[in-house]
Design a protein around this motif. Structure first.
Motif, short mmCIF file in Angstrom:
data_model
loop_
_atom_site.label_atom_id
_atom_site.label_comp_id
_atom_site.label_asym_id
_atom_site.label_seq_id
_atom_site.Cartn_x
_atom_site.Cartn_y
_atom_site.Cartn_z
N ARG A 392 41.41 34.52 28.55
CA ARG A 392 40.74 34.87 29.80
C ARG A 392 41.77 34.98 30.91
O ARG A 392 42.66 34.13 31.04
N ASN A 411 37.15 39.08 38.96
CA ASN A 411 36.94 39.47 37.57
C ASN A 411 37.54 38.44 36.64
O ASN A 411 38.63 37.92 36.90
N ASP A 414 38.42 39.43 29.44
CA ASP A 414 38.66 39.01 28.05
C ASP A 414 39.89 39.78 27.57
O ASP A 414 39.85 41.00 27.43
N LYS A 419 37.04 43.56 28.17
CA LYS A 419 35.80 43.52 28.94
C LYS A 419 35.92 42.52 30.08
O LYS A 419 36.54 41.47 29.93
N ALA A 420 35.31 42.86 31.21
CA ALA A 420 35.42 42.01 32.40
C ALA A 420 34.06 41.50 32.83
O ALA A 420 33.08 42.26 32.86
N ASP A 421 34.00 40.23 33.13
CA ASP A 421 32.84 39.60 33.77
C ASP A 421 33.15 39.61 35.26
O ASP A 421 34.08 38.93 35.71
N SER A 422 32.39 40.40 36.06
CA SER A 422 32.83 40.72 37.41
C SER A 422 31.75 40.51 38.45
O SER A 422 30.55 40.60 38.17
N HIS A 423 32.21 40.26 39.68
CA HIS A 423 31.32 40.23 40.84
C HIS A 423 32.00 40.97 41.98
O HIS A 423 33.16 40.71 42.30
N THR A 446 36.37 29.17 29.73
CA THR A 446 35.27 29.44 30.67
C THR A 446 34.50 28.18 31.02
O THR A 446 33.48 28.25 31.71
N ARG A 471 29.93 32.67 34.05
CA ARG A 471 28.92 33.61 34.54
C ARG A 471 29.35 34.19 35.89
O ARG A 471 28.68 34.00 36.90
N ILE A 472 30.45 34.92 35.89
CA ILE A 472 30.93 35.51 37.14
C ILE A 472 29.95 36.55 37.66
O ILE A 472 29.67 36.63 38.87
N LYS A 473 29.38 37.35 36.78
CA LYS A 473 28.48 38.42 37.17
C LYS A 473 27.27 37.91 37.94
O LYS A 473 26.69 38.62 38.77
#
Length: 497
Positions: A392, A411, A414, A419-423, A446, A471-473
């Motif tokens: 990560r 962001n 991974d 793939k990005a977990d983003s806000h 995480t 859970r960034i999103k």
């Protein structure tokens, strides 16, 4: 390594800005304030006067197990005597502490009382050369006469240090942020360049370096967990200019040397003497210098296409290869960052970057890049995986285009899948570096929090942001909003209580 060689090499940064007549600049001051009147969002680059202290109002819910101090550092004073610095990197260091305790957040900030800050405050005008502004009203003894202490704030071995890459660390009181004084790791290292990006070993101790462009060398430091210097070395790196960061794996130290020529020329700042050599028929490559930890000598030099580098993510050994993450910038972005001091946002400055993973194949001598993420900066990993395989990578990104492309997203990428977990905070926000903070006894990368600072440009205030790293999103679980603006910081670290 004898003391004389270290001190002679340590003159490298300072010797590049030897005194002549002062070049004061009131025009930069005028241009910035005219731009600020048109665009209040530029206040993040405005001057800061005096100390700050206040309590934040909380939106959402701070996790009860998130307790500690988030230390930050960045330039705070850009103006004095009607003059304004030319470059963002020049401002005097303003250290900050966001204290999270019992689901409350208190903030404080104050200037680092360096020799430069106290001398110039007393004189009421700039006296010494800085990174991007040539001023020479007073002579200087060594690099620490010009030390801005404005780049990072590092907790280490029960102490806190304000860092600037051209000279010594400054010790800061962890509670009051008062300046305790210059930190000398060993007598023969006095006033030596000490990078603002040391790497803390999860098992204890740290590695760091100092760039000596005037001598064509890198100074290497290994410091034990008790703060004692274990080893030092000088490594030859010819045709070297600015080297800001590095990466550390289990076996190696990895440096990237951007293709700049360091030109002679009296009356120019260190930044102004950088001439980009990465374009045209005689373009030079971006060099990758790999140093073996066991011998502190160069093991191999690789080449990549010519690009500019500020920050690394992490490095690790993968069989017979070394891999690392790094943010690469197209062209000479160093000079463009100076335009912010005039209130100019250059089109494309934030978008001409990408985060890549580099594989150094020792058998073939080839370096291969694979793209991880688009326009981005300020990569960070969980502290427990530094130097080993990670999966990560925290990054800032942008949703804007052209001159409106400021860093406004966080962001968590991974590194296996990309793939990005983003806000996205979106329009009206500008985001600083965010750091990953593990929960106590964390079992994954995480299992913890992503903590940072964002600027609400419309309200003109600083906001501490807290995300669940898994859970960034979903957006921040808490926002801690101050009633005032805070200076835009470069780097910092979280110290858990």
């Amino acid at each position: 390594m004898d003391r004389r060689r270290f001190l002679e090499a340590g003159l490298g940064f300072g010797a590049l800005s030897l005194a002549g007549a002062a070049r004061a600049d009131q025009e930069t001051w005028r241009r910035f304030h005219a731009a600020l009147a048109r665009d209040p969002a530029l206040a993040v680059y405005a001057d800061t006067v005096g100390s700050q202290q206040g309590e934040a109002s909380i939106t959402g819910r701070l996790p009860p197990d998130l307790q500690g101090s988030f230390y930050r550092n960045g330039p705070g004073r850009f103006e004095l005597g009607g003059e304004r610095y030319h470059h963002w990197f020049d401002g005097d260091g303003f250290v900050q502490r966001w204290r999270i305790q019992d689901c409350r957040v208190r903030h404080q900030g104050r200037f680092v009382e360096t020799r430069r800050f106290t001398d110039e405050s007393a004189a009421g005008q700039f006296l010494y050369p800085s990174f991007g502004t040539y001023v020479a009203r007073r002579g200087f003894r060594d690099n620490d006469s010009m030390n801005a202490a404005n780049t990072n704030l590092l907790p280490f071995n029960g102490h806190v240090y304000a860092l600037w890459e051209g000279g010594s660390a400054h010790e800061i009181d962890p509670e009051t942020l008062a300046t305790a004084g210059v930190k000398t790791w060993r007598d023969d290292l006095r006033a030596m360049p000490f990078s603002a990006h040391p790497k803390l070993d999860p098992q204890g101790g740290m590695w760091n370096f100092g760039a000596l462009p005037g001598a064509g060398q890198l100074a290497l430091y290994q410091i034990g967990s008790d703060g004692q210097v274990l080893r030092t070395a000088l490594v030859p790196v010819p045709r070297q200019a600015m080297v800001h960061d590095f990466a550390v794996s289990a076996k190696h130290l990895v440096f990237l040397i951007p293709p700049y020529d360091l030109q002679a020329g009296e009356g120019k700042s260190f930044a102004e003497r950088h001439a980009w050599a990465g374009s045209g028929p005689n373009a030079r490559p971006l060099r990758v210098v790999v140093v073996s930890k066991d011998t502190l000598t160069v093991r191999r030099i690789f080449e990549l296409p010519p690009q500019m580098v500020f920050h690394f993510g992490n490095a690790w050994e993968d069989g017979a290869c070394t891999r690392f993450d790094v943010v690469l910038h197209e062209g000479d972005v160093l000079a463009e960052l100076g335009s912010l001091m005039q209130g100019e946002r250059r089109a494309g400055l934030q978008t001409r970057s990408s985060t890549v993973q580099v594989c150094l194949d020792y058998a073939s001598g080839q370096a291969r890049c694979s793209r991880l993420f688009g326009a981005s900066e300020f990569p960070r990993v969980m502290p427990q995986v530094v130097g080993s395989r990670h999966r990560r990578l925290a990054l800032l990104g942008t949703t804007g285009q052209g001159a409106h492309a400021v860093l406004d997203t966080v962001n968590l990428v991974d590194t296996d899948t990309g793939k990005a977990d983003s806000h996205a905070f979106g329009a009206g926000w500008q985001v600083e570096e965010h750091v990953l903070v593990p929960r106590r006894g964390a079992r994954s990368e995480t299992d913890g929090y992503l903590v940072g600072v964002a600027h609400d440009l419309r309200a003109g205030v600083g906001v501490l942001t807290v995300f669940d790293a898994a859970r960034i999103k979903a957006g921040p679980v808490a926002l801690a909003r101050l009633p005032y603006r805070t200076p835009h910081c470069f780097h910092g670290n979280f110290l858990s209580a």
